[in-house]
Design a protein around this motif. Structure first.
Motif, PDB file in Angstrom:
ATOM      1  N   ASP A 187       1.400 -19.981  -4.379  1.00 49.20           N
ATOM      2  CA  ASP A 187       1.184 -21.202  -3.595  1.00 49.20           C
ATOM      3  C   ASP A 187       2.281 -22.228  -3.870  1.00 49.20           C
ATOM      4  O   ASP A 187       2.781 -22.892  -2.945  1.00 49.20           O
ATOM      5  CB  ASP A 187      -0.187 -21.794  -3.916  1.00 49.20           C
ATOM      6  CG  ASP A 187      -1.321 -20.919  -3.403  1.00 49.20           C
ATOM      7  OD1 ASP A 187      -1.076 -20.115  -2.486  1.00 49.20           O
ATOM      8  OD2 ASP A 187      -2.450 -21.042  -3.911  1.00 49.20           O
ATOM      9  N   SER A 188       2.646 -22.360  -5.167  1.00 54.17           N
ATOM     10  CA  SER A 188       3.700 -23.316  -5.518  1.00 54.17           C
ATOM     11  C   SER A 188       5.040 -22.904  -4.906  1.00 54.17           C
ATOM     12  O   SER A 188       5.787 -23.754  -4.375  1.00 54.17           O
ATOM     13  CB  SER A 188       3.822 -23.400  -7.044  1.00 54.17           C
ATOM     14  OG  SER A 188       4.871 -24.272  -7.413  1.00 54.17           O
ATOM     15  N   ILE A 189       5.344 -21.601  -4.957  1.00 51.90           N
ATOM     16  CA  ILE A 189       6.602 -21.117  -4.367  1.00 51.90           C
ATOM     17  C   ILE A 189       6.606 -21.339  -2.854  1.00 51.90           C
ATOM     18  O   ILE A 189       7.614 -21.761  -2.265  1.00 51.90           O
ATOM     19  CB  ILE A 189       6.790 -19.631  -4.702  1.00 51.90           C
ATOM     20  CG1 ILE A 189       7.038 -19.452  -6.204  1.00 51.90           C
ATOM     21  CG2 ILE A 189       7.936 -19.025  -3.893  1.00 51.90           C
ATOM     22  CD1 ILE A 189       7.040 -18.011  -6.659  1.00 51.90           C
ATOM     23  N   HIS A 190       5.468 -21.088  -2.225  1.00 52.00           N
ATOM     24  CA  HIS A 190       5.378 -21.295  -0.779  1.00 52.00           C
ATOM     25  C   HIS A 190       5.600 -22.765  -0.429  1.00 52.00           C
ATOM     26  O   HIS A 190       6.314 -23.095   0.545  1.00 52.00           O
ATOM     27  CB  HIS A 190       4.008 -20.838  -0.294  1.00 52.00           C
ATOM     28  CG  HIS A 190       3.788 -21.049   1.176  1.00 52.00           C
ATOM     29  ND1 HIS A 190       4.427 -20.310   2.148  1.00 52.00           N
ATOM     30  CD2 HIS A 190       2.994 -21.946   1.847  1.00 52.00           C
ATOM     31  CE1 HIS A 190       4.051 -20.718   3.338  1.00 52.00           C
ATOM     32  NE2 HIS A 190       3.187 -21.709   3.190  1.00 52.00           N
ATOM     33  N   PHE A 191       4.992 -23.662  -1.235  1.00 55.26           N
ATOM     34  CA  PHE A 191       5.175 -25.095  -1.000  1.00 55.26           C
ATOM     35  C   PHE A 191       6.640 -25.488  -1.195  1.00 55.26           C
ATOM     36  O   PHE A 191       7.208 -26.270  -0.401  1.00 55.26           O
ATOM     37  CB  PHE A 191       4.279 -25.894  -1.942  1.00 55.26           C
ATOM     38  CG  PHE A 191       4.434 -27.383  -1.813  1.00 55.26           C
ATOM     39  CD1 PHE A 191       3.840 -28.069  -0.758  1.00 55.26           C
ATOM     40  CD2 PHE A 191       5.174 -28.098  -2.744  1.00 55.26           C
ATOM     41  CE1 PHE A 191       3.998 -29.445  -0.632  1.00 55.26           C
ATOM     42  CE2 PHE A 191       5.325 -29.471  -2.627  1.00 55.26           C
ATOM     43  CZ  PHE A 191       4.734 -30.142  -1.561  1.00 55.26           C
ATOM     44  N   SER A 192       7.304 -24.937  -2.243  1.00 57.73           N
ATOM     45  CA  SER A 192       8.709 -25.266  -2.506  1.00 57.73           C
ATOM     46  C   SER A 192       9.594 -24.776  -1.370  1.00 57.73           C
ATOM     47  O   SER A 192      10.529 -25.478  -0.946  1.00 57.73           O
ATOM     48  CB  SER A 192       9.144 -24.644  -3.830  1.00 57.73           C
ATOM     49  OG  SER A 192       8.369 -25.152  -4.903  1.00 57.73           O
ATOM     50  N   ILE A 193       9.313 -23.556  -0.888  1.00 58.64           N
ATOM     51  CA  ILE A 193      10.110 -23.022   0.228  1.00 58.64           C
ATOM     52  C   ILE A 193       9.938 -23.888   1.475  1.00 58.64           C
ATOM     53  O   ILE A 193      10.906 -24.178   2.190  1.00 58.64           O
ATOM     54  CB  ILE A 193       9.697 -21.565   0.511  1.00 58.64           C
ATOM     55  CG1 ILE A 193      10.116 -20.665  -0.661  1.00 58.64           C
ATOM     56  CG2 ILE A 193      10.309 -21.067   1.804  1.00 58.64           C
ATOM     57  CD1 ILE A 193       9.635 -19.244  -0.543  1.00 58.64           C
ATOM     58  N   LYS A 194       8.710 -24.317   1.728  1.00 56.67           N
ATOM     59  CA  LYS A 194       8.451 -25.166   2.889  1.00 56.67           C
ATOM     60  C   LYS A 194       9.187 -26.493   2.759  1.00 56.67           C
ATOM     61  O   LYS A 194       9.800 -26.998   3.727  1.00 56.67           O
ATOM     62  CB  LYS A 194       6.960 -25.394   3.019  1.00 56.67           C
ATOM     63  CG  LYS A 194       6.550 -26.133   4.282  1.00 56.67           C
ATOM     64  CD  LYS A 194       5.043 -26.229   4.382  1.00 56.67           C
ATOM     65  CE  LYS A 194       4.629 -26.979   5.656  1.00 56.67           C
ATOM     66  NZ  LYS A 194       3.147 -27.086   5.754  1.00 56.67           N
ATOM     67  N   LYS A 195       9.159 -27.081   1.544  1.00 59.82           N
ATOM     68  CA  LYS A 195       9.852 -28.353   1.316  1.00 59.82           C
ATOM     69  C   LYS A 195      11.352 -28.180   1.470  1.00 59.82           C
ATOM     70  O   LYS A 195      12.039 -29.027   2.085  1.00 59.82           O
ATOM     71  CB  LYS A 195       9.523 -28.843  -0.102  1.00 59.82           C
ATOM     72  CG  LYS A 195       9.827 -30.310  -0.326  1.00 59.82           C
ATOM     73  CD  LYS A 195       8.844 -31.182   0.433  1.00 59.82           C
ATOM     74  CE  LYS A 195       9.087 -32.656   0.110  1.00 59.82           C
ATOM     75  NZ  LYS A 195       8.199 -33.528   0.912  1.00 59.82           N
ATOM     76  N   ALA A 196      11.889 -27.084   0.919  1.00 62.32           N
ATOM     77  CA  ALA A 196      13.331 -26.844   1.030  1.00 62.32           C
ATOM     78  C   ALA A 196      13.735 -26.643   2.488  1.00 62.32           C
ATOM     79  O   ALA A 196      14.797 -27.109   2.923  1.00 62.32           O
ATOM     80  CB  ALA A 196      13.710 -25.615   0.207  1.00 62.32           C
TER      81      ALA A 196
END
Length: 261
Positions: A187-196
């Motif tokens: 979930d954290s990686i998905h959020f980071s990818i979305k933010k990036a």
């Protein structure tokens, strides 16, 4: 009197009962020759099933006799009754034999040594009636010791099963926690990818805006340079606007007037 002439169904039932009774007779004769306890038990079970079938057929015989009671004469009714009683008496004799053999099997199971199939001879088999009190006590104590050992093995097996279950539950709990952490990290990686991705889009928009501004400035500077060049080359051109801060060229006539003064 032939039962076929009285009622065909009665004759058929009587024949089936006769076949079962003969099978019971042969079965009990064979049973007396069987020495192995397990085989005797299986034979008794088969004979018991046959006796159940015979009892059911006798009830069917009695039912049919009641159905035709109104159409039979007294002699025929008495003959049918005697036939039913004969079948019941013979069946009861086999029931008594079955009980006798069953009780003998229980005594053999309780006081027997190992069977022939286990690799020991029949001379090791001893009935309780042929044993002394001391032998009975020794045999009983041996059976109790074997029972205690079997109970101890069962307890050990149960404890091992409980231990395995506990270890399995702990492993499952650890795996569940690990899976939960993995899900959180995903979930954290998905959020980071979305933010990036959003940041990349913002940077792209800013770069596009900066390029537009630079292109516009380039066009303005190029226009100013073009005007300056045209003014220098052709100062009499009225179509070219004056650029603020840039003075028009001084003509020779004006300079001669200034000198005369």
């Amino acid at each position: 009197m032939d039962l076929e002439s009285v009622n065909p169904e009665l004759a058929e039932i009587d024949g089936q009962v006769g076949d079962i009774l003969r099978a019971l007779q042969n079965g009990f004769q064979k049973l007396d020759k069987i020495k192995d306890a397990n085989r005797r038990s299986r034979q008794l079970e088969e004979l018991t099933d046959k006796m159940r079938d015979c009892k059911r057929l006798i009830k069917d015989f009695e039912r049919v006799v009641k159905d035709i009671a109104g159409s039979t004469d007294p002699d025929t009714a008495r003959m049918l009754h005697d036939r039913k009683q004969s079948m019941i008496k013979e069946l009861n004799s086999y029931v008594a034999l079955k009980k006798q053999h069953a009780s003998e099997n229980k005594r053999v199971d309780l006081f027997d040594g190992p069977s022939v199939e286990d690799g020991f001879g029949e001379e090791n088999v001893m009935l309780a009636s042929n044993m002394t009190n001391q032998q009975l006590m020794d045999q009983g104590n041996q059976l109790m010791d074997e029972t205690d050992q079997a109970i101890a093995r069962s307890k050990q097996t149960v404890q091992e099963t409980i231990n395995v279950g506990t270890e399995t539950a702990a492993a499952l709990k650890s795996q569940t926690e690990q899976m939960s952490r993995i899900v959180n990290e995903l979930d954290s990686i998905h959020f980071s990818i979305k933010k990036a991705s959003q940041m990349v889009k913002e940077i792209g928009r800013q770069v596009a805006t900066d390029r537009c501004i630079m292109a516009l400035l380039f066009l303005i500077v190029a226009g100013v340079i073009a005007i300056i060049v045209v003014k220098i080359v052709n100062p009499q051109n009225k179509n070219v606007p004056n650029i603020p801060g840039l003075a028009p060229p001084v003509s020779r006539r004006l300079l001669s007037i200034v000198e005369d003064i």
